[in-house]
Design a protein around this motif. Structure first.
Motif, PDB file in Angstrom:
ATOM      1  N   ARG A 139      16.024   6.592  -3.377  1.00 21.98           N
ATOM      2  CA  ARG A 139      15.360   7.897  -3.323  1.00 21.98           C
ATOM      3  C   ARG A 139      14.495   7.964  -2.071  1.00 21.98           C
ATOM      4  O   ARG A 139      13.849   6.986  -1.695  1.00 21.98           O
ATOM      5  N   LEU A 140      14.496   9.142  -1.480  1.00 22.97           N
ATOM      6  CA  LEU A 140      13.685   9.374  -0.291  1.00 22.97           C
ATOM      7  C   LEU A 140      12.292   9.847  -0.675  1.00 22.97           C
ATOM      8  O   LEU A 140      12.090  10.469  -1.720  1.00 22.97           O
ATOM      9  N   VAL A 141      11.344   9.545   0.184  1.00 18.52           N
ATOM     10  CA  VAL A 141       9.964  10.009   0.016  1.00 18.52           C
ATOM     11  C   VAL A 141       9.515  10.656   1.317  1.00 18.52           C
ATOM     12  O   VAL A 141       9.843  10.176   2.409  1.00 18.52           O
ATOM     13  N   ARG A 142       8.786  11.750   1.181  1.00 21.94           N
ATOM     14  CA  ARG A 142       8.127  12.309   2.358  1.00 21.94           C
ATOM     15  C   ARG A 142       6.647  12.471   2.039  1.00 21.94           C
ATOM     16  O   ARG A 142       6.257  12.903   0.961  1.00 21.94           O
ATOM     17  N   ARG A 143       5.855  12.069   2.989  1.00 24.54           N
ATOM     18  CA  ARG A 143       4.402  12.072   2.833  1.00 24.54           C
ATOM     19  C   ARG A 143       3.772  12.396   4.182  1.00 24.54           C
ATOM     20  O   ARG A 143       4.406  12.230   5.231  1.00 24.54           O
ATOM     21  N   ASP A 144       2.544  12.844   4.166  1.00 30.17           N
ATOM     22  CA  ASP A 144       1.843  13.125   5.414  1.00 30.17           C
ATOM     23  C   ASP A 144       1.576  11.823   6.164  1.00 30.17           C
ATOM     24  O   ASP A 144       1.361  10.768   5.548  1.00 30.17           O
ATOM     25  N   ALA A 145       1.595  11.910   7.479  1.00 30.90           N
ATOM     26  CA  ALA A 145       1.265  10.741   8.291  1.00 30.90           C
ATOM     27  C   ALA A 145      -0.183  10.336   8.028  1.00 30.90           C
ATOM     28  O   ALA A 145      -1.074  11.185   7.949  1.00 30.90           O
ATOM     29  N   ARG A 146      -0.419   9.058   7.860  1.00 33.95           N
ATOM     30  CA  ARG A 146      -1.763   8.584   7.549  1.00 33.95           C
ATOM     31  C   ARG A 146      -1.933   7.165   8.065  1.00 33.95           C
ATOM     32  O   ARG A 146      -0.978   6.394   8.149  1.00 33.95           O
ATOM     33  N   GLU A 147      -3.155   6.835   8.390  1.00 38.86           N
ATOM     34  CA  GLU A 147      -3.469   5.482   8.816  1.00 38.86           C
ATOM     35  C   GLU A 147      -3.663   4.593   7.586  1.00 38.86           C
ATOM     36  O   GLU A 147      -4.256   5.030   6.597  1.00 38.86           O
ATOM     37  N   PRO A 148      -3.161   3.363   7.620  1.00 37.79           N
ATOM     38  CA  PRO A 148      -3.381   2.457   6.485  1.00 37.79           C
ATOM     39  C   PRO A 148      -4.874   2.254   6.231  1.00 37.79           C
ATOM     40  O   PRO A 148      -5.665   2.138   7.173  1.00 37.79           O
ATOM     41  N   ASN A 149      -5.246   2.238   4.971  1.00 40.21           N
ATOM     42  CA  ASN A 149      -6.644   2.050   4.597  1.00 40.21           C
ATOM     43  C   ASN A 149      -7.022   0.576   4.725  1.00 40.21           C
ATOM     44  O   ASN A 149      -6.506  -0.267   3.987  1.00 40.21           O
ATOM     45  N   PRO A 150      -7.922   0.227   5.656  1.00 44.70           N
ATOM     46  CA  PRO A 150      -8.282  -1.192   5.821  1.00 44.70           C
ATOM     47  C   PRO A 150      -9.066  -1.748   4.640  1.00 44.70           C
ATOM     48  O   PRO A 150      -9.193  -2.964   4.497  1.00 44.70           O
ATOM     49  N   MET A 151      -9.582  -0.862   3.776  1.00 47.47           N
ATOM     50  CA  MET A 151     -10.363  -1.296   2.621  1.00 47.47           C
ATOM     51  C   MET A 151      -9.561  -1.218   1.323  1.00 47.47           C
ATOM     52  O   MET A 151     -10.129  -1.288   0.235  1.00 47.47           O
ATOM     53  N   ALA A 152      -8.253  -1.072   1.426  1.00 45.58           N
ATOM     54  CA  ALA A 152      -7.415  -0.971   0.229  1.00 45.58           C
ATOM     55  C   ALA A 152      -7.491  -2.263  -0.585  1.00 45.58           C
ATOM     56  O   ALA A 152      -7.584  -3.361  -0.020  1.00 45.58           O
ATOM     57  N   PRO A 153      -7.461  -2.160  -1.921  1.00 47.75           N
ATOM     58  CA  PRO A 153      -7.510  -3.376  -2.752  1.00 47.75           C
ATOM     59  C   PRO A 153      -6.276  -4.242  -2.522  1.00 47.75           C
ATOM     60  O   PRO A 153      -5.174  -3.739  -2.309  1.00 47.75           O
ATOM     61  N   ARG A 154      -6.484  -5.545  -2.587  1.00 48.68           N
ATOM     62  CA  ARG A 154      -5.390  -6.478  -2.315  1.00 48.68           C
ATOM     63  C   ARG A 154      -5.464  -7.667  -3.266  1.00 48.68           C
ATOM     64  O   ARG A 154      -6.546  -8.209  -3.518  1.00 48.68           O
ATOM     65  N   LEU A 155      -4.315  -8.058  -3.786  1.00 47.88           N
ATOM     66  CA  LEU A 155      -4.262  -9.254  -4.623  1.00 47.88           C
ATOM     67  C   LEU A 155      -4.561 -10.493  -3.784  1.00 47.88           C
ATOM     68  O   LEU A 155      -4.254 -10.525  -2.589  1.00 47.88           O
ATOM     69  N   PRO A 156      -5.152 -11.525  -4.388  1.00 50.63           N
ATOM     70  CA  PRO A 156      -5.346 -12.782  -3.643  1.00 50.63           C
ATOM     71  C   PRO A 156      -4.018 -13.292  -3.095  1.00 50.63           C
ATOM     72  O   PRO A 156      -2.957 -13.046  -3.669  1.00 50.63           O
ATOM     73  N   LYS A 157      -4.080 -14.008  -1.986  1.00 51.82           N
ATOM     74  CA  LYS A 157      -2.854 -14.497  -1.364  1.00 51.82           C
ATOM     75  C   LYS A 157      -2.172 -15.577  -2.195  1.00 51.82           C
ATOM     76  O   LYS A 157      -0.958 -15.775  -2.088  1.00 51.82           O
ATOM     77  N   ASN A 158      -2.944 -16.279  -3.014  1.00 49.82           N
ATOM     78  CA  ASN A 158      -2.385 -17.366  -3.818  1.00 49.82           C
ATOM     79  C   ASN A 158      -2.840 -17.244  -5.265  1.00 49.82           C
ATOM     80  O   ASN A 158      -3.923 -16.712  -5.544  1.00 49.82           O
ATOM     81  N   PRO A 159      -2.053 -17.734  -6.207  1.00 55.34           N
ATOM     82  CA  PRO A 159      -2.455 -17.704  -7.617  1.00 55.34           C
ATOM     83  C   PRO A 159      -3.607 -18.669  -7.865  1.00 55.34           C
ATOM     84  O   PRO A 159      -3.855 -19.576  -7.061  1.00 55.34           O
ATOM     85  N   PRO A 160      -4.325 -18.507  -8.982  1.00 55.07           N
ATOM     86  CA  PRO A 160      -5.422 -19.431  -9.323  1.00 55.07           C
ATOM     87  C   PRO A 160      -4.854 -20.775  -9.777  1.00 55.07           C
ATOM     88  O   PRO A 160      -4.677 -21.024 -10.970  1.00 55.07           O
ATOM     89  N   ARG A 161      -4.574 -21.651  -8.829  1.00 59.92           N
ATOM     90  CA  ARG A 161      -3.837 -22.886  -9.128  1.00 59.92           C
ATOM     91  C   ARG A 161      -4.596 -23.805 -10.073  1.00 59.92           C
ATOM     92  O   ARG A 161      -3.999 -24.462 -10.920  1.00 59.92           O
ATOM     93  N   ARG A 162      -5.921 -23.884  -9.936  1.00 54.42           N
ATOM     94  CA  ARG A 162      -6.686 -24.776 -10.811  1.00 54.42           C
ATOM     95  C   ARG A 162      -6.538 -24.365 -12.272  1.00 54.42           C
ATOM     96  O   ARG A 162      -6.322 -25.213 -13.149  1.00 54.42           O
ATOM     97  N   ARG A 163      -6.628 -23.058 -12.535  1.00 53.42           N
ATOM     98  CA  ARG A 163      -6.473 -22.583 -13.907  1.00 53.42           C
ATOM     99  C   ARG A 163      -5.060 -22.828 -14.414  1.00 53.42           C
ATOM    100  O   ARG A 163      -4.855 -23.224 -15.570  1.00 53.42           O
ATOM    101  N   MET A 164      -4.065 -22.623 -13.550  1.00 54.80           N
ATOM    102  CA  MET A 164      -2.681 -22.807 -13.971  1.00 54.80           C
ATOM    103  C   MET A 164      -2.374 -24.277 -14.242  1.00 54.80           C
ATOM    104  O   MET A 164      -1.640 -24.603 -15.186  1.00 54.80           O
ATOM    105  N   ILE A 165      -2.934 -25.185 -13.432  1.00 56.84           N
ATOM    106  CA  ILE A 165      -2.724 -26.616 -13.672  1.00 56.84           C
ATOM    107  C   ILE A 165      -3.355 -27.023 -14.997  1.00 56.84           C
ATOM    108  O   ILE A 165      -2.750 -27.757 -15.799  1.00 56.84           O
TER     109      ILE A 165
END
Length: 233
Positions: A139-165
């Motif tokens: 499916r196609l999407v059309r949206r207005d041109a916009r700059e990426p939000n530098p403050m957008a929420p982001r998941l941690p780069k790695n899982p919580p390894r200590r808890r998983m171990i």
């Protein structure tokens, strides 16, 4: 392009990924909230992928991201389809490191295409190699041109390894090692535990690891709060 029928989608939140990390019954995780703060339009019908790629190369249109597709589906705006629909996102084995503002999640190196497969009027996530020979739609999407939000929420780069171990050690101990010694206590010959304990430990570890094929505790869902993501059960 004038023949494409468009559906308008307003800002909102949706949830992607799985909180089941079992090998056979689970799926890529973690489950996480995506907060889309912009309006966009998505094509009502899925088109052949070859046609979509031509249009996206020659216009400002693009293939729908998984987040945009799922928000429209959750709201009942996408109600029917056939076969497999390709989304813009690519994943290796998990969503860790993903920016959760609606943009596509793209990873370098070997990856899988994130898709939606229609079965009996329901769409379910599917992950497949990019060289798979199945007929593909998008499916196609059309949206207005916009700059990426530098403050957008982001998941941690790695899982919580200590808890998983810690979780894995606890599961292996409770479901594998302890039952192995209990079996030997009630069924084996006298003195077997004293001499055969290494084998009992190894057997328990293997049993505990095999349980991961079908079951692991439910993992937290990550929620967006401002520019950060927080886990909640």
């Amino acid at each position: 392009m004038s023949s494409i029928e468009w559906i308008s989608v307003g800002p909102g939140s949706t949830y992607l990924g799985s909180n089941n990390r079992a090998i056979v019954l689970g799926a890529p995780g973690p489950r996480h909230e995506v907060s889309i703060q912009y309006s966009y339009e998505i094509s009502k019908e899925a088109l052949p992928l070859s046609e979509v790629l031509k249009l996206s190369d020659s216009t400002s249109l693009s293939i729908s991201s998984e987040s945009e597709w799922q928000l429209a589906y959750d709201r009942g705006l996408i109600t029917e389809g056939t076969g497999i629909e390709i989304l813009q996102d690519r994943i290796s084995s998990s969503y860790w490191g993903k920016i959760c503002d609606g943009r596509a999640f793209l990873v370098d190196g070997p990856n899988l295409e994130i898709c939606r497969q229609w079965v009996r009027s329901k769409a379910a996530p599917k992950y497949m190699p990019s060289d798979a020979k199945s007929p593909k739609l998008a499916r196609l999407v059309r949206r207005d041109a916009r700059e990426p939000n530098p403050m957008a929420p982001r998941l941690p780069k790695n899982p919580p390894r200590r808890r998983m171990i810690f979780e894995e050690v606890s599961i292996i101990t409770l479901l594998g090692i302890i039952p192995s010694f209990l079996w030997a206590h009630f069924n084996a010959s006298p003195g077997y535990i004293a001499t055969g304990w290494p084998g009992l430990v190894l057997g328990g570890v293997i049993l505990g690891l095999l349980s991961g094929l079908f079951w692991r505790p439910k993992q937290p869902t990550w929620w967006a709060e401002g520019s950060k993501m927080f886990p909640r059960r």
